[in-house]
Scaffold this active site. Structure first.
Site, PDB file in Angstrom:
ATOM      1  N   HIS A   1       0.866  -1.204   0.000  1.00 44.15           N
ATOM      2  CA  HIS A   1       0.000   0.000   0.000  1.00 44.15           C
ATOM      3  C   HIS A   1       0.892   1.240   0.000  1.00 44.15           C
ATOM      4  CE1 HIS A   1      -3.773   2.200   1.548  1.00 44.15           C
ATOM      5  NE2 HIS A   1      -2.859   3.127   1.307  1.00 44.15           N
TER       6      HIS A   1
ATOM      7  N   HIS B   1       1.392   5.453  -1.797  1.00 46.55           N
ATOM      8  CA  HIS B   1       0.986   6.568  -2.652  1.00 46.55           C
ATOM      9  C   HIS B   1       2.240   7.104  -3.335  1.00 46.55           C
ATOM     10  CE1 HIS B   1      -3.059   6.839  -0.814  1.00 46.55           C
ATOM     11  NE2 HIS B   1      -2.412   6.331   0.220  1.00 46.55           N
TER      12      HIS B   1
ATOM     13  N   LYS C   1      -9.789  -0.372  -5.244  1.00 50.84           N
ATOM     14  CA  LYS C   1      -9.710   0.360  -3.985  1.00 50.84           C
ATOM     15  C   LYS C   1     -11.026   1.050  -3.684  1.00 50.84           C
ATOM     16  CE  LYS C   1      -8.067   2.268  -0.290  1.00 50.84           C
ATOM     17  NZ  LYS C   1      -6.853   2.994   0.035  1.00 50.84           N
TER      18      LYS C   1
ATOM     19  N   HIS D   1     -10.450   1.296   2.437  1.00 48.04           N
ATOM     20  CA  HIS D   1     -10.189   2.315   3.454  1.00 48.04           C
ATOM     21  C   HIS D   1     -11.349   2.195   4.433  1.00 48.04           C
ATOM     22  CE1 HIS D   1      -8.567   6.283   4.893  1.00 48.04           C
ATOM     23  NE2 HIS D   1      -9.715   6.184   5.535  1.00 48.04           N
TER      24      HIS D   1
ATOM     25  N   HIS E   1      -4.318  -0.371   6.227  1.00 45.81           N
ATOM     26  CA  HIS E   1      -3.789   0.442   7.334  1.00 45.81           C
ATOM     27  C   HIS E   1      -4.631   0.368   8.599  1.00 45.81           C
ATOM     28  CE1 HIS E   1      -6.640   3.107   5.386  1.00 45.81           C
ATOM     29  NE2 HIS E   1      -5.809   3.472   4.439  1.00 45.81           N
TER      30      HIS E   1
ATOM     31  N   ASP F   1       1.600   2.791   3.473  1.00 39.96           N
ATOM     32  CA  ASP F   1       0.738   3.969   3.302  1.00 39.96           C
ATOM     33  C   ASP F   1       1.577   5.244   3.230  1.00 39.96           C
ATOM     34  OD1 ASP F   1      -1.624   5.268   2.791  1.00 39.96           O
ATOM     35  OD2 ASP F   1      -2.215   5.437   4.887  1.00 39.96           O
TER      36      ASP F   1
HETATM   37  O1  DOR Z   1      -3.209   9.800   5.592  1.00 36.36           O
HETATM   38  C1  DOR Z   1      -3.610   9.461   4.500  1.00 36.36           C
HETATM   39  N1  DOR Z   1      -3.094   9.982   3.365  1.00 36.36           N
HETATM   40  N2  DOR Z   1      -4.588   8.555   4.423  1.00 36.36           N
HETATM   41  C2  DOR Z   1      -5.172   8.250   3.257  1.00 36.36           C
HETATM   42  O2  DOR Z   1      -6.076   7.454   3.274  1.00 36.36           O
HETATM   43  C3  DOR Z   1      -4.767   8.933   2.010  1.00 36.36           C
HETATM   44  C4  DOR Z   1      -3.417   9.442   2.096  1.00 36.36           C
HETATM   45  C5  DOR Z   1      -3.066  10.422   0.996  1.00 36.36           C
HETATM   46  O3  DOR Z   1      -3.336  10.134  -0.169  1.00 36.36           O
HETATM   47  O4  DOR Z   1      -2.496  11.470   1.321  1.00 36.36           O
HETATM   48 ZN    ZN Z   2      -3.300   5.134   1.665  1.00 38.56          ZN
END
Ligand code: DOR
Ligand code: ZN
Length: 345
Positions: free
Chosen positions: A14, A16, A100, A137, A175, A248
């Site tokens: 997971h 980004h 997702k 989520h 998470h 995450d």
């Molecule tokens: O803290 C987070 N940041 N939780 C999420 O679910 C998304 C993520 C983000 O894309 O910044």
């Molecule tokens: Zn995330």
């Protein structure tokens, strides 16, 4: 005392990676430590089509440059209008690994998310039939529910009926942050697993208010109280194949965090393995680290284990206060602290 640990090359289930300049800045940190990563689709606009996912995968590989051995596994962002045929075609073509589910307005770039899970009946039936995982989520968005209770209430109100209605649906609860989520995943008579971040293992909600408001400790789901951190820790080091690594890592430029309305997200990619290993070391569970980091996730996703290894060495490593400049300046998780492990490649 073990001072050197070599494990099979791990994966991040997971992450980004963002887009544009931020993608260029952060992708290498993930590719340096991990063989594969499940890449979140919450771009603007979100990744909802096979074509968009293929193009994004191309941008990730271009950002990494030639000769980097890393596989981004792409995900489809579910909306109320998600098309089961497009999802199944993307999965069959090897583009989409998973879907997702963001409840609408639960977190960053989730405005296009799902307003009511009942809108997804056709999608969920398709995922169950083709064995494609649903990544969740897991927070309710009802403003009447206290923010610290939104995950536990999601488990009760949404996840419990979902597992009953779709007994074959493969689910990853992403998470996890609470004792309730950890217990549900550990005990459910269902093909379900959970990812766990380093921050939810290492800090509790006091970190957000430590001598003042600390935006770099703010993520969603928000950090919980100590009893929950300890329950999530026990799950991570338990050896159960249902719990595996998912950072995450979610970079936001420093000004977007240090703001009157700071963004949710913690950027932990540069020292992710070191941070996780600290937890397993503290718990006397170094022998379970490889399962959590390199085996359980791959098995849940039905993928081969990675070839190759990585090595971590006991050492004092100082996390910098800031990484990058200008539009990619980010404050990393544990900035200014020392971690007791060094990634040795
Ligand atoms: O803290 C987070 N940041 N939780 C999420 O679910 C998304 C993520 C983000 O894309 O910044
Ligand atoms: Zn995330």
């Amino acid at each position: 005392m073990t001072d050197r640990l070599t494990i099979r090359r791990p994966d991040d289930w997971h992450v980004h990676l963002r887009d544009g300049a931020m993608l260029q800045a952060v992708a290498g940190h993930t590719a340096r430590q991990f063989g594969r990563a499940i890449v979140m689709p919450n771009l603007t606009p979100p990744v909802t089509s096979v074509a968009a996912a293929e193009a994004y995968r191309g941008r990730i590989m271009a950002a990494l440059g030639e000769g980097v051995d890393f596989t981004p596994l792409m995900t489809c962002y579910l909306t109320d209008d998600a098309d089961p045929a497009e999802i199944a075609a993307g999965h069959a073509a090897g583009v989409f690994t998973a879907c997702k589910l963001y409840p609408a307005h639960a977190t960053t770039n989730s405005a296009h998310g799902v307003t009511d899970i009942r809108r997804l009946t056709g999608v969920l039936e398709t995922l169950q039939r083709i064995g494609m995982p649903l990544l969740i989520h897991g927070e309710v968005t009802d403003k009447a529910i206290d923010i610290f209770d939104r995950e536990a209430v999601f488990v009760e109100r949404v996840l419990t009926p979902l597992t009953r209605d779709y007994p074959g649906l493969r689910i990853v609860l992403e998470h996890i942050t609470t004792a309730e989520a950890a217990a549900f995943v550990a005990e459910a008579d269902h093909p379900i697993a959970a990812t766990i971040t380093p921050q939810h293992l290492l800090i509790n909600r006091n970190a957000i208010f430590d001598g003042g408001l600390r935006p770099h400790a703010y993520c969603l789901p928000v950090l919980k109280r100590e009893t929950h951190r300890l329950a999530v820790r026990r799950a991570a080091v338990s050896g159960s194949p249902r719990f595996f690594l998912g950072t995450d890592s979610a970079p936001h430029v420093v000004g977007a965090k240090e703001s009157g309305c700071g963004c949710a997200g913690i950027f932990n990619a540069p020292f992710a393995l070191e941070a996780y290993l600290r937890v397993f070391d503290e718990e006397g569970a170094l022998d379970r680290f490889e399962g959590f980091a390199s085996e359980h996730g791959a098995r849940f996703y039905g993928r081969p284990l990675n070839e190759g290894t990585v090595t971590l060495v006991r050492d004092a490593v100082a996390v910098p206060d800031r990484i990058g400049t200008g539009e990619t300046a980010v404050v990393p998780f544990m900035a200014g602290e020392t971690i007791g492990w060094r990634f040795d490649g």
